[in-house]
Motif scaffolding. Structure first.
Motif, PDB file in Angstrom:
ATOM      1  N   LYS A  58       0.842  -1.200   0.000  1.00 36.13           N
ATOM      2  CA  LYS A  58       0.000   0.000   0.000  1.00 36.13           C
ATOM      3  C   LYS A  58       0.878   1.252   0.000  1.00 36.13           C
ATOM      4  O   LYS A  58       1.958   1.272   0.598  1.00 36.13           O
ATOM      5  N   ARG A  59       0.385   2.295  -0.666  1.00 39.89           N
ATOM      6  CA  ARG A  59       1.093   3.582  -0.685  1.00 39.89           C
ATOM      7  C   ARG A  59       0.780   4.313   0.610  1.00 39.89           C
ATOM      8  O   ARG A  59      -0.362   4.697   0.858  1.00 39.89           O
ATOM      9  N   VAL A  60       1.814   4.489   1.443  1.00 44.69           N
ATOM     10  CA  VAL A  60       1.626   4.982   2.806  1.00 44.69           C
ATOM     11  C   VAL A  60       2.481   6.221   3.032  1.00 44.69           C
ATOM     12  O   VAL A  60       3.664   6.255   2.677  1.00 44.69           O
ATOM     13  N   LEU A  61       1.869   7.229   3.651  1.00 45.61           N
ATOM     14  CA  LEU A  61       2.595   8.373   4.196  1.00 45.61           C
ATOM     15  C   LEU A  61       2.472   8.311   5.709  1.00 45.61           C
ATOM     16  O   LEU A  61       1.355   8.228   6.236  1.00 45.61           O
ATOM     17  N   CYS A  62       3.591   8.335   6.414  1.00 50.70           N
ATOM     18  CA  CYS A  62       3.597   8.362   7.878  1.00 50.70           C
ATOM     19  C   CYS A  62       4.336   9.610   8.336  1.00 50.70           C
ATOM     20  O   CYS A  62       5.493   9.826   7.949  1.00 50.70           O
ATOM     21  N   VAL A  63       3.669  10.444   9.137  1.00 48.46           N
ATOM     22  CA  VAL A  63       4.268  11.694   9.596  1.00 48.46           C
ATOM     23  C   VAL A  63       4.201  11.787  11.114  1.00 48.46           C
ATOM     24  O   VAL A  63       3.311  11.213  11.749  1.00 48.46           O
ATOM     25  N   ASP A  64       5.163  12.498  11.669  1.00 43.66           N
ATOM     26  CA  ASP A  64       5.181  12.767  13.106  1.00 43.66           C
ATOM     27  C   ASP A  64       5.963  14.052  13.324  1.00 43.66           C
ATOM     28  O   ASP A  64       6.997  14.265  12.672  1.00 43.66           O
ATOM     29  N   PRO A  65       5.491  14.919  14.224  1.00 40.69           N
ATOM     30  CA  PRO A  65       6.185  16.200  14.390  1.00 40.69           C
ATOM     31  C   PRO A  65       7.585  16.086  14.965  1.00 40.69           C
ATOM     32  O   PRO A  65       8.406  16.983  14.769  1.00 40.69           O
ATOM     33  N   ALA A  66       7.874  14.983  15.674  1.00 40.79           N
ATOM     34  CA  ALA A  66       9.185  14.848  16.316  1.00 40.79           C
ATOM     35  C   ALA A  66       9.992  13.740  15.668  1.00 40.79           C
ATOM     36  O   ALA A  66       9.493  12.619  15.529  1.00 40.79           O
ATOM     37  N   PRO A  67      11.222  14.001  15.258  1.00 41.66           N
ATOM     38  CA  PRO A  67      12.077  12.909  14.766  1.00 41.66           C
ATOM     39  C   PRO A  67      12.283  11.866  15.863  1.00 41.66           C
ATOM     40  O   PRO A  67      12.345  12.211  17.051  1.00 41.66           O
ATOM     41  N   PRO A  68      12.386  10.592  15.507  1.00 43.65           N
ATOM     42  CA  PRO A  68      12.547   9.558  16.538  1.00 43.65           C
ATOM     43  C   PRO A  68      13.922   9.640  17.191  1.00 43.65           C
ATOM     44  O   PRO A  68      14.931   9.876  16.512  1.00 43.65           O
ATOM     45  N   VAL A  69      13.956   9.456  18.515  1.00 44.55           N
ATOM     46  CA  VAL A  69      15.232   9.387  19.238  1.00 44.55           C
ATOM     47  C   VAL A  69      15.620   7.917  19.306  1.00 44.55           C
ATOM     48  O   VAL A  69      14.934   7.107  19.931  1.00 44.55           O
ATOM     49  N   THR A  70      16.725   7.568  18.651  1.00 46.70           N
ATOM     50  CA  THR A  70      17.062   6.161  18.451  1.00 46.70           C
ATOM     51  C   THR A  70      18.356   5.748  19.150  1.00 46.70           C
ATOM     52  O   THR A  70      18.897   4.688  18.876  1.00 46.70           O
ATOM     53  N   ASP A  71      18.830   6.595  20.062  1.00 43.09           N
ATOM     54  CA  ASP A  71      20.034   6.277  20.829  1.00 43.09           C
ATOM     55  C   ASP A  71      19.671   6.236  22.310  1.00 43.09           C
ATOM     56  O   ASP A  71      19.024   7.151  22.821  1.00 43.09           O
ATOM     57  N   ARG A  72      20.088   5.200  22.997  1.00 38.12           N
ATOM     58  CA  ARG A  72      19.681   4.967  24.391  1.00 38.12           C
ATOM     59  C   ARG A  72      19.958   6.144  25.308  1.00 38.12           C
ATOM     60  O   ARG A  72      19.157   6.469  26.192  1.00 38.12           O
ATOM     61  N   ASP A  73      21.090   6.793  25.133  1.00 36.31           N
ATOM     62  CA  ASP A  73      21.519   7.824  26.076  1.00 36.31           C
ATOM     63  C   ASP A  73      21.293   9.251  25.567  1.00 36.31           C
ATOM     64  O   ASP A  73      21.725  10.206  26.210  1.00 36.31           O
ATOM     65  N   ALA A  74      20.637   9.406  24.427  1.00 37.55           N
ATOM     66  CA  ALA A  74      20.403  10.744  23.876  1.00 37.55           C
ATOM     67  C   ALA A  74      19.294  11.453  24.640  1.00 37.55           C
ATOM     68  O   ALA A  74      18.418  10.813  25.258  1.00 37.55           O
ATOM     69  N   ASP A  75      19.307  12.784  24.602  1.00 29.74           N
ATOM     70  CA  ASP A  75      18.223  13.557  25.200  1.00 29.74           C
ATOM     71  C   ASP A  75      16.907  13.180  24.521  1.00 29.74           C
ATOM     72  O   ASP A  75      16.827  13.098  23.285  1.00 29.74           O
ATOM     73  N   GLY A  76      15.889  12.957  25.328  1.00 33.18           N
ATOM     74  CA  GLY A  76      14.589  12.612  24.785  1.00 33.18           C
ATOM     75  C   GLY A  76      14.387  11.138  24.514  1.00 33.18           C
ATOM     76  O   GLY A  76      13.306  10.726  24.072  1.00 33.18           O
ATOM     77  N   ALA A  77      15.407  10.305  24.764  1.00 33.59           N
ATOM     78  CA  ALA A  77      15.251   8.866  24.552  1.00 33.59           C
ATOM     79  C   ALA A  77      14.207   8.310  25.514  1.00 33.59           C
ATOM     80  O   ALA A  77      14.109   8.734  26.671  1.00 33.59           O
TER      81      ALA A  77
END
Length: 398
Positions: A26-45
């Motif tokens: 299926k042709r899908v658009l997925c949006v979210d206002p915040a980029p994902p935090v993908t590092d365990r120790d990063a701010d906002g994780a």
């Protein structure tokens, strides 16, 4: 039409939906206002973890995600419930529910939320029909019988057959669709963090009841060479905030005591987060060209690993309806079928979790004694025990 499906919300449920529909072509658009935090120790994780019960794991496998997750997942073989409601914070009733009683598989598999976002995002980048735009928000919604038009924060507008609102408990798309909610507040907050401990967890998830709400330890892979667990600690709001404000040594002493020292002294191994506990459900699961799922549709206290697993049950129903009706994506009949398939189950599960939470909050000694007696009685009836484990999984096998 620009897309078959637009997903508003890039949390774990929204990313899983993009993967499921994208893997179906299926042709899908997925949006979210915040980029994902993908590092365990990063701010906002996100230090929380998610336990995928058997049906949810099967859905992720069908979507092609599980191959990326399996090597990071910690099996949950035993669910242990401890009542520590006596005068001292120590176990007085302990009961263990073993998945082997109902299945050849574990109850579920636990993974850190920050890692899930990393792996889901990487998988979406390989799906040719998925357009994933972190840092982009939905702003407006206009629907009519034949289509929906979604305005984005960059000023563009896209046309789609179906909008999936997976954008949280305050869902902008749910509000734009004019769907109301019913909310219960408990005066509780939950702390979430990770710990290490000297005594291995042996794939046992432990839920300790005393007052204020459960204290739950869920197995994680070893961290820095030591056994590790994710903890969700529910407590009355002011007490939870006071715990949040403690210096680390005092906090470690408090959490070790609340854990009844079942795993030895606990050492904080992540940042702490805190959020208010509510129960909430939407008045409907759908509107014109809009389907609600995950926390846009239902919010639960974090008990029994029901929250995200209910979200993936939403996704399974939606995916099956889209597969069965490829020429009717998002039409009124399809969305009415979705509402009917999910609404009663959600209401029932919210009522059950509400009862469990209110029971776990008890501070009155007589009511705490009744809670302990109830746990003993439930465990003592084997057919009832097996049925409750199957219901918790979302299965009905005999």
């Amino acid at each position: 039409m620009d897309f078959d499906i637009v997903i508003s919300g890039g949390g774990i449920a929204g990313l899983a939906a993009a993967a499921a529909f994208g893997s179906d072509g299926k042709r899908v658009l997925c949006v979210d206002p915040a980029p994902p935090v993908t590092d365990r120790d990063a701010d906002g994780a996100d230090p929380r973890s998610t336990a995928f019960l058997q049906p949810a794991q099967a859905l992720l496998a069908e979507a092609g995600l599980w191959d990326r997750l399996a090597k990071h997942a910690m099996p949950l073989q035993v669910m242990r419930i401890v009542d520590a409601g006596g005068d001292l914070p120590e176990p007085r009733v302990t009961k263990s529910f073993d998945a082997a009683d109902i299945s050849d598989l574990p109850f579920g598999w636990n993974l850190p939320n920050w890692l899930l976002r990393r792996e889901f995002s990487a998988y979406l980048s390989k799906l040719p029909t998925v357009d994933y735009r972190p840092g982009t928000a939905t702003k407006t919604l206009f629907t009519r019988q034949a289509e929906a038009r979604v305005g984005l924060c960059d000023g563009s507008r896209v046309r789609t057959s179906l909008v999936i609102a997976a954008d949280g408990r305050g869902s902008p798309m749910r509000q734009a669709a004019g769907i109301g909610v019913t909310t219960k507040r408990y005066g509780q907050k939950a702390l979430a963090f990770a710990v290490t401990h000297p005594i291995p967890h042996e794939n046992v998830s432990t839920e300790i009841h005393r007052t204020g709400g459960p204290f739950t330890l869920v197995p994680l892979p070893d961290y820095d060479g030591r056994p590790s667990s994710a903890i969700v600690w529910m407590e009355e709001g002011p007490k939870a905030q006071a715990l949040m404000d403690l210096e680390v040594p005092a906090f470690e002493a408090a959490m070790s005591e609340r854990s009844c020292h079942l795993f030895g002294p606990l050492t904080l191994a992540s940042k702490r987060t805190i959020w208010p506990i509510i129960a909430q459900h939407a008045d409907r699961m759908s509107g014109e060209r809009v389907a609600l799922m995950a926390e846009a549709a239902h919010v639960l206290p974090p008990i029994g690993a029901q929250g995200l697993n209910m979200s993936l049950a939403d996704l399974r129903v939606l995916r099956d309806l889209v597969r069965d009706r490829p020429d009717q994506i998002g039409d009124a009949d399809m969305l009415e079928a979705y509402h009917r398939a999910r609404f009663a189950d959600i209401r029932t599960r919210i009522a059950g979790i509400d009862l469990l939470n209110r029971t776990s909050m008890q501070s009155n000694p007589l009511l705490r004694d009744a809670r302990a007696a109830g746990l003993n009685a439930l465990y003592g009836v084997k057919p009832l025990r097996k049925t409750l484990m199957q219901l918790g999984l979302g299965t009905t096998r005999s």
